[in-house]
Write an enzyme that holds these catalytic residues in place. Structure first.
Site, short mmCIF file in Angstrom:
data_model
loop_
_atom_site.label_atom_id
_atom_site.label_comp_id
_atom_site.label_asym_id
_atom_site.label_seq_id
_atom_site.Cartn_x
_atom_site.Cartn_y
_atom_site.Cartn_z
CE LYS A 137 19.68 29.88 81.48
NZ LYS A 137 18.34 29.36 81.63
CE LYS A 220 20.47 31.01 73.53
NZ LYS A 220 19.77 29.96 74.20
CE LYS A 223 13.84 34.35 79.03
NZ LYS A 223 13.85 33.23 78.09
P1 TYM Z 1 12.94 28.37 76.10
O1 TYM Z 1 11.74 28.87 76.85
O2 TYM Z 1 14.26 28.97 76.45
O3 TYM Z 1 12.73 28.57 74.55
C1 TYM Z 1 11.56 28.12 73.88
C2 TYM Z 1 11.94 27.59 72.52
O4 TYM Z 1 12.56 28.62 71.73
C3 TYM Z 1 13.77 28.11 71.15
N1 TYM Z 1 14.72 29.22 70.97
C4 TYM Z 1 15.33 29.51 69.82
N2 TYM Z 1 15.28 28.93 68.60
C5 TYM Z 1 16.02 29.48 67.63
N3 TYM Z 1 16.80 30.58 67.80
C6 TYM Z 1 16.89 31.19 69.01
N4 TYM Z 1 17.64 32.27 69.16
C7 TYM Z 1 16.12 30.66 70.08
N5 TYM Z 1 15.98 30.99 71.39
C8 TYM Z 1 15.11 30.11 71.92
C9 TYM Z 1 14.26 27.09 72.15
O5 TYM Z 1 15.16 26.18 71.56
C10 TYM Z 1 12.97 26.44 72.60
O6 TYM Z 1 12.59 25.41 71.72
N6 TYM Z 1 14.10 24.00 78.25
C11 TYM Z 1 13.17 24.66 77.33
C12 TYM Z 1 11.72 24.50 77.72
C13 TYM Z 1 11.27 23.09 77.97
C14 TYM Z 1 11.04 22.10 76.98
C15 TYM Z 1 10.57 20.96 77.71
C16 TYM Z 1 11.18 22.06 75.61
C17 TYM Z 1 10.97 22.56 79.19
N7 TYM Z 1 10.54 21.27 79.04
C18 TYM Z 1 10.24 19.78 77.04
C19 TYM Z 1 10.86 20.86 74.96
C20 TYM Z 1 10.39 19.75 75.66
C21 TYM Z 1 13.48 26.14 77.30
O7 TYM Z 1 13.99 26.69 78.25
O8 TYM Z 1 13.02 26.78 76.19
#
Ligand code: TYM
Length: 358
Positions: A137, A220, A223
């Site tokens: 990023k 992957k 967005k």
């Molecule tokens: P975020 O908001 O980017 O995504 C939410 C969840 O979706 C999964 N994901 C995917 N899985 C499979 N294929 C894809 N193309 C794909 N894109 C997104 C992500 O792996 C995620 O599980 N840092 C985290 C949010 C977070 C979190 C936490 C998660 C903050 N604190 C504590 C677990 C525990 C995030 O930005 O997810």
């Protein structure tokens, strides 16, 4: 089911017995999702949210909308507020049941930031610099336009998880490195200050760990992709979604076979189809033998429409009733705080903070 389907290579959950908050007999899961866009995409749903729904039946489950993570990049305040409610509405529409899980918003539980500071002080600068999501990023936006919050984001995520003494964390593959950091830091804290935190495992299902962009099946689904053409947003018009599926990139040959390396586009479609319908990949290969990609895409487009149409309707119903949403969140925050406050108090004591006398 979990043992067979989960990549448990990094799982050693429960290897630390914390003396923290009282635990039920069920193992605990925690996960979070960012409210950064109007709609969840298919990767969010298949990679994470779908597992959240299943795990609320067997686990003591804590799920949150991570608005504090969202502001690591600029957000419009009114949009952030709207998208936070919209995220909660989508989680309920996907099947989360506030009677079966604790559903809350991160900023409603101030302990996240409080433990986050302790975790930040436990992390090496070099260690934090190796986080690939940050590197990607910041390379994209340039260091002057990259916030320090984006750099310390993984430490807040570590705090999110450790506060709840989570045994497992259901996420997609892109979060694996953050989970490894969580384990490292939990162990470091426990070694330095005495057993305090459960060392959590990643709960990542192989089949859906990474859902790929429909136009660029080597990347992957995300967005932040260059074009939205390969992104399936769950709240899009079903017709638009069907069109995206029908124009998904495959390859020049016509054989329908799962082969991630040689046939990434077709394999992605097969994974999505298989997960949404519960049909095995082998069965799908047989069903479409000799039929060509057109038939597969047309049928998958229909499957997608059948999935997103009621999902959109349910989301709108929840969104139309903000009072109910807010009351679900108030109860969720109260339940979450009861656990988080106890863990934080213990961590404060362990690091040597003088107790405040009231
Ligand atoms: P975020 O908001 O980017 O995504 C939410 C969840 O979706 C999964 N994901 C995917 N899985 C499979 N294929 C894809 N193309 C794909 N894109 C997104 C992500 O792996 C995620 O599980 N840092 C985290 C949010 C977070 C979190 C936490 C998660 C903050 N604190 C504590 C677990 C525990 C995030 O930005 O997810």
């Amino acid at each position: 089911m979990r043992d067979m389907a989960t990549d448990r290579s990094s799982v050693t959950a429960g290897n630390t017995q914390p003396s923290g908050p009282a635990r039920g007999t069920r193992p605990r899961v925690l996960s979070g999702i960012q409210p950064t866009s109007g709609s969840f995409h298919l990767g969010n749903y298949l990679g994470a949210v779908r597992q959240w729904v299943a795990l609320q039946e067997s686990h003591d489950a804590f799920y949150m909308v991570v608005d504090q993570h969202a502001i690591t990049v600029p957000q419009d305040p009114a949009e952030l507020r709207h998208n936070t409610r919209l995220s909660v509405a989508q989680l309920l529409a996907a099947g989360l049941d506030p009677e079966r899980c604790t559903l809350f918003v991160q900023s409603h539980v101030p302990e996240h930031v409080q433990l986050g500071w302790i975790i930040t002080c436990l992390t090496g600068f070099g260690e934090a610099s190796r986080m690939t999501q940050f590197k990607d990023k910041s390379a994209r936006h340039g260091s002057d336009r990259t916030s320090v919050g984006l750099f310390t984001y993984p430490m807040l995520m570590v705090a999110d998880i450790l506060l709840y003494q989570a045994d497992e964390v259901p996420v997609g593959e892109d979060q694996r490195q953050h989970l490894e950091l969580t384990r490292t830091l939990a162990e470091r804290f426990n070694t330095t200050y005495g057993d305090t935190f459960t060392v959590p495992g990643a709960y990542i299902l192989k089949e859906t760990a990474k859902i790929y962009d429909l136009q660029e099946p080597s990347a992957k689904m995300s967005k932040s992709a260059a074009t939205p053409k390969g992104l399936v947003s769950l709240l899009d018009e079903p017709k638009a979604t069907a069109k995206k599926v029908r124009s998904a990139v495959t390859d020049t040959d016509t054989v329908i076979r799962f082969d991630r390396e040689a046939k990434p586009g077709v394999s992605n479609l097969l994974s999505i189809y298989s997960t949404l319908t519960g049909t095995g990949i082998g069965e799908l290969e047989q069903k479409y033998a000799g039929k060509g990609y057109g038939a597969l895409k047309t049928d998958l487009a229909e499957v997608m429409v059948d999935f997103v149409t009621p999902f959109r309707e349910r989301t709108q119903q929840y969104l139309d009733d903000p009072e109910t949403l807010d009351s679900i969140l108030a109860k969720g925050a109260e339940k979450a705080r009861a656990v988080a406050a106890e863990t934080l108090a213990q961590a404060y004591d362990r690091v040597g903070f003088l107790p405040a006398k009231h």
